[in-house]
Design a protein around this motif. Structure first.
Motif, PDB file in Angstrom:
ATOM      1  N   ARG A 131       5.894  10.827   2.084  1.00  0.00           N
ATOM      2  CA  ARG A 131       7.019  11.325   1.276  1.00  0.00           C
ATOM      3  C   ARG A 131       7.078  10.700  -0.110  1.00  0.00           C
ATOM      4  NH1 ARG A 131       6.641  15.386   3.334  1.00  0.00           N
ATOM      5  NH2 ARG A 131       7.162  15.652   5.506  1.00  0.00           N
ATOM      6  N   ASN A 132       6.911   9.380  -0.174  1.00  0.00           N
ATOM      7  CA  ASN A 132       7.013   8.690  -1.460  1.00  0.00           C
ATOM      8  C   ASN A 132       5.832   7.770  -1.653  1.00  0.00           C
ATOM      9  OD1 ASN A 132       9.789   9.439  -2.453  1.00  0.00           O
ATOM     10  ND2 ASN A 132      10.222   8.692  -0.382  1.00  0.00           N
ATOM     11  N   MET A 133       5.370   7.736  -2.870  1.00  0.00           N
ATOM     12  CA  MET A 133       4.183   6.945  -3.146  1.00  0.00           C
ATOM     13  C   MET A 133       4.245   6.471  -4.596  1.00  0.00           C
ATOM     14  SD  MET A 133       0.415   8.555  -2.913  1.00  0.00           S
ATOM     15  CE  MET A 133       0.523   8.623  -1.172  1.00  0.00           C
ATOM     16  N   SER A 134       3.684   5.297  -4.869  1.00  0.00           N
ATOM     17  CA  SER A 134       3.722   4.794  -6.251  1.00  0.00           C
ATOM     18  C   SER A 134       2.599   5.442  -7.072  1.00  0.00           C
ATOM     19  CB  SER A 134       3.555   3.279  -6.259  1.00  0.00           C
ATOM     20  OG  SER A 134       2.249   2.937  -5.855  1.00  0.00           O
ATOM     21  N   PHE A 135       2.752   5.400  -8.393  1.00  0.00           N
ATOM     22  CA  PHE A 135       1.712   5.926  -9.276  1.00  0.00           C
ATOM     23  C   PHE A 135       0.359   5.245  -8.992  1.00  0.00           C
ATOM     24  CE2 PHE A 135       5.324   6.874 -12.293  1.00  0.00           C
ATOM     25  CZ  PHE A 135       5.140   8.248 -12.311  1.00  0.00           C
ATOM     26  N   ASP A 136       0.405   3.906  -8.796  1.00  0.00           N
ATOM     27  CA  ASP A 136      -0.851   3.174  -8.616  1.00  0.00           C
ATOM     28  C   ASP A 136      -1.556   3.584  -7.321  1.00  0.00           C
ATOM     29  OD1 ASP A 136      -0.287   1.973 -10.934  1.00  0.00           O
ATOM     30  OD2 ASP A 136       0.353   0.058 -10.073  1.00  0.00           O
ATOM     31  N   GLU A 137      -0.773   3.734  -6.262  1.00  0.00           N
ATOM     32  CA  GLU A 137      -1.378   4.149  -4.999  1.00  0.00           C
ATOM     33  C   GLU A 137      -1.975   5.543  -5.127  1.00  0.00           C
ATOM     34  OE1 GLU A 137       1.093   2.176  -1.372  1.00  0.00           O
ATOM     35  OE2 GLU A 137       2.026   3.830  -2.418  1.00  0.00           O
ATOM     36  N   ALA A 138      -1.215   6.445  -5.739  1.00  0.00           N
ATOM     37  CA  ALA A 138      -1.690   7.833  -5.874  1.00  0.00           C
ATOM     38  C   ALA A 138      -2.958   7.867  -6.713  1.00  0.00           C
ATOM     39  CB  ALA A 138      -0.607   8.697  -6.503  1.00  0.00           C
ATOM     40  N   ALA A 139      -3.004   7.047  -7.767  1.00  0.00           N
ATOM     41  CA  ALA A 139      -4.184   7.034  -8.622  1.00  0.00           C
ATOM     42  C   ALA A 139      -5.402   6.564  -7.829  1.00  0.00           C
ATOM     43  CB  ALA A 139      -3.952   6.121  -9.825  1.00  0.00           C
ATOM     44  N   GLU A 140      -5.225   5.526  -7.003  1.00  0.00           N
ATOM     45  CA  GLU A 140      -6.353   5.019  -6.207  1.00  0.00           C
ATOM     46  C   GLU A 140      -6.812   6.085  -5.203  1.00  0.00           C
ATOM     47  OE1 GLU A 140      -7.555   1.513  -5.692  1.00  0.00           O
ATOM     48  OE2 GLU A 140      -6.007   0.313  -6.647  1.00  0.00           O
ATOM     49  N   LEU A 141      -5.836   6.718  -4.544  1.00  0.00           N
ATOM     50  CA  LEU A 141      -6.200   7.718  -3.532  1.00  0.00           C
ATOM     51  C   LEU A 141      -6.905   8.912  -4.165  1.00  0.00           C
ATOM     52  CD1 LEU A 141      -3.060   7.695  -1.244  1.00  0.00           C
ATOM     53  CD2 LEU A 141      -5.341   6.862  -0.672  1.00  0.00           C
ATOM     54  N   ALA A 142      -6.395   9.359  -5.311  1.00  0.00           N
ATOM     55  CA  ALA A 142      -7.001  10.517  -5.974  1.00  0.00           C
ATOM     56  C   ALA A 142      -8.406  10.145  -6.439  1.00  0.00           C
ATOM     57  CB  ALA A 142      -6.148  10.965  -7.156  1.00  0.00           C
ATOM     58  N   TYR A 143      -8.540   8.932  -6.954  1.00  0.00           N
ATOM     59  CA  TYR A 143      -9.867   8.524  -7.425  1.00  0.00           C
ATOM     60  C   TYR A 143     -10.832   8.364  -6.263  1.00  0.00           C
ATOM     61  CZ  TYR A 143     -13.591   6.322  -9.911  1.00  0.00           C
ATOM     62  OH  TYR A 143     -14.829   6.072 -10.424  1.00  0.00           O
ATOM     63  N   PHE A 144     -10.321   7.799  -5.163  1.00  0.00           N
ATOM     64  CA  PHE A 144     -11.193   7.563  -4.016  1.00  0.00           C
ATOM     65  C   PHE A 144     -11.176   8.716  -3.033  1.00  0.00           C
ATOM     66  CE2 PHE A 144     -10.820   3.095  -5.456  1.00  0.00           C
ATOM     67  CZ  PHE A 144     -12.164   2.907  -5.712  1.00  0.00           C
TER      68      PHE A 144
END
Ligand code: ASP
Ligand code: MG
Length: 435
Positions: free
Chosen positions: A235-248
Motif C-alpha cells: 500500500r505505501n512505499m518510500s521513494f527510495d524503496e520504489a527506486a531500488e525495486l524499479a531499478y532492480f
C-alpha cells in the motif's frame, strides 16, 4: 489538486479500455493525461524497423496489416462523428511509416517510425474525449520534451512550455509518453517503457499534486508475481524503496520515474485501470516503517567482472583507476564488493565489455561470469538491528550466493545468484520473509 495520469499500453489497448480511461480521467480531473501506444504497437514498430533495415518487405506488410486491423477495430468501436477523421489520421500514419521504410535512414527513420504508436493513440483518444463532450487538447510532446547531447531532459523548457497547461483547469490535456526531440531537433524517445518517466517529468514541471501511473496490475507487489505464488500489493512505499525495486527489476515502473517526483515531493500512485477502486500503491516520503522486509525484486542479465591484483594490497587510488575505465565506456556499475586483493563488480550491459576487460587487464587478472541475477530485498534494515541479514540468508540457505551488498543504505540488501536459481530464490525469500 493538479494531477498527471499516465496509462500504459494495455490500459489503452482497445476501445472498451479507452472508454474506461476517459471515465477515470474525468473522475480524477486529470490535468495532463500521458498515454503509451496501444499494447503491442511499439513491439510491432520495432519489428518494422529491423525488417526495413534488412529489406524484408513481407514482414513490413505483415505488421502494418496487423496494426491497421487493430487500430481500425478500436476506431470503429470508439468513434462515430469523428470516425472518418481518425481513419484518415491512421492512414496518414501508415503512409508515413511506409515512406520511411522505403527511404530508410538508420537512426532517423527508426526513431520516427517508433514514435508513431504514441502519436496515433493519443490523437484517437483526444478525438474520443471531444466527441463525448469533454474539452480536450492533444499536446505534441516532442515540442517540449527535449533532450541534450547526453540524452538528459531540459526541465526548464518543459516548465515553460507547460505553464499555460498548469494554469488552465478547464481543459483535459493529452500528451504522448515516451517520445521527445533530441538536440538536433529530430524526433527521438526516452527508451522502452519511458512513458512513466515522461509523466513524472511533466508532473514535476507543472508542480502536480500527484502523478498516477495506471497499468493492469494492482500496485507494486512484494515479490514478482510472474515467478512467485502468494504475492500481495504494497500500500505505501518510500521513494527510495520504489527506486531500488524499479531499478532492480520490478516491471511495473520505469526506474527513472521516481527522481523527478522525489525532488518535488510529489506522491506517485500506482493504480489498476481494470479495477480503479483498488487502492494500489502510494509512493511518497512516508512509508510503512513498521516492517523490516518490504519487498523483493530481481534483475537479470548481470555480468560479474572480478579483478584480482596484488597491487591493490594496502594501495590507494586503485579503485579510482578501475572506475575511470567504466566511466570512459559510459557503463554503469550495479554492485561492488572488495577484499584486500580483489574487487568484484557487476554490469547489466555487455556493450563495451571487451574494451573494458582489455583496459582492466593492465591492472590485474580478470574473470568474467555471465547469466547472473541481482536479487534485491528492500525494507527498513537499521544497522543497529541484529538478525535481519541472518533471516534473509536463512531463507535461502540452499542457494549458492556469489556476491552480497549490504550496508550502503538502511533500505536494501542485494545478493547475486545464477539466473537459473532466480525463481527458487524469490520463492524462498517469499516463504521465509513474508508469509
Ligand atoms: N510504448 C513504449 C514501449 O512500449 C513506451 C511505454 O509504453 O512506456 O516501450
Ligand atoms: Mg510500462
Amino acid at each position: 489538486m493538479t494531477k498527471v495520469l499516465k496509462f500504459g499500453g494495455t490500459s489503452v489497448g482497445s476501445a472498451a479500455n479507452m472508454k474506461r480511461v476517459a471515465e477515470i480521467i474525468r473522475h480524477e480531473k486529470a490535468r495532463i493525461t500521458v498515454l503509451s501506444a496501444m499494447s503491442g504497437t511499439t513491439d510491432a514498430l520495432v519489428r518494422i524497423v529491423t525488417a526495413a533495415a534488412e529489406k524484408d518487405q513481407s514482414t513490413i506488410d505483415d505488421r502494418i496489416a496487423m496494426l491497421t486491423d487493430k487500430y481500425t477495430t478500436c476506431i470503429e468501436g470508439l468513434l462515430d462523428q469523428h470516425k472518418q477523421e481518425a481513419l484518415n489520421r491512421m492512414q496518414a500514419t501508415f503512409d508515413l511509416i511506409r515512406t520511411e521504410t522505403s527511404n530508410f535512414r538508420e537512426y532517423t527513420s527508426e526513431r520516427k517510425i517508433i514514435a508513431q504508436g504514441e502519436l496515433l493513440t493519443s490523437a484517437i483518444f483526444t478525438l474520443y474525449l471531444n466527441e463525448t463532450g469533454t474539452k480536450a487538447v492533444c499536446l505534441n510532446s516532442p515540442d517540449f520534451m527535449v533532450t541534450d547531447q547526453e540524452g538528459k531532459v531540459d526541465m526548464a523548457r518543459i516548465c515553460k512550455a507547460l505553464a499555460p497547461v498548469a494554469a488552465d483547469p478547464d481543459t483535459f490535456y493529452v500528451a504522448q509518453g515516451f517520445i521527445c526531440s533530441n538536440y538536433k531537433g529530430e524526433i527521438d524517445n526516452l527508451g522502452r517503457g519511458g512513458s512513466d518517466y515522461s509523466a513524472a517529468l511533466m508532473g514535476a514541471a507543472i508542480g502536480a499534486s500527484e502523478v498516477q501511473i495506471w497499468t493492469d496490475i494492482d500496485g507494486m507487489h512484494n515479490n514478482d508475481p510472474r515467478f512467485v505464488e502468494h504475492t500481495y500489493p504494497i500500500r505505501n512505499m518510500s521513494f527510495d524503496e520504489a527506486a531500488e525495486l524499479a531499478y532492480f527489476g520490478a516491471k511495473i515502473l520505469h526506474p527513472a520515474t521516481i527522481q523527478p517526483c522525489k525532488d518535488k515531493c510529489i506522491p506517485v500512485l500506482l493504480k489498476n485501470t481494470m479495477d480503479p477502486h483498488a487502492p494500489g500503491t502510494t509512493i511518497s516520503n512516508c512509508d510503512d516503517n513498521s516492517k523490516s522486509f518490504h519487498a523483493v525484486a530481481a534483475k537479470d542479465g548481470i555480468t560479474v567482472i572480478r579483478i584480482h591484483s596484488a597491487r591493490m594490497l594496502m594501495a590507494y587510488g586503485f579503485l579510482r583507476k578501475v572506475f575511470e575505465i567504466f566511466e570512459q565506456y559510459r557503463t554503469p556499475i550495479d554492485m561492488i564488493t572488495t577484499s584486500e586483493v580483489a574487487v568484484s563488480l557487476t554490469v547489466d550491459s555487455d556493450k563495451h565489455l571487451d574494451e573494458i576487460v582489455a583496459e582492466l587487464e593492465k591492472l590485474g587478472t580478470i574473470e568474467i561470469e555471465r547469466n547472473n541475477s541481482i536479487v534485491c530485498v528492500v525494507g527498513r534494515m537499521e544497522h543497529g538491528d541484529a538478525g535481519l541479514a541472518a533471516r534473509v540468508f536463512e531463507s535461502i540457505r540452499k542457494i549458492p550466493i556469489k556476491m552480497i551488498s549490504y550496508g550502503a543504505s538502511h533500505r536494501s540488501l542485494a545478493i547475486l545468484i545464477a539466473t537459473e536459481q532466480k525463481k527458487q530464490t524469490l520463492q524462498s525469500l517469499n516463504d521465509g520473509l513474508f508469509q
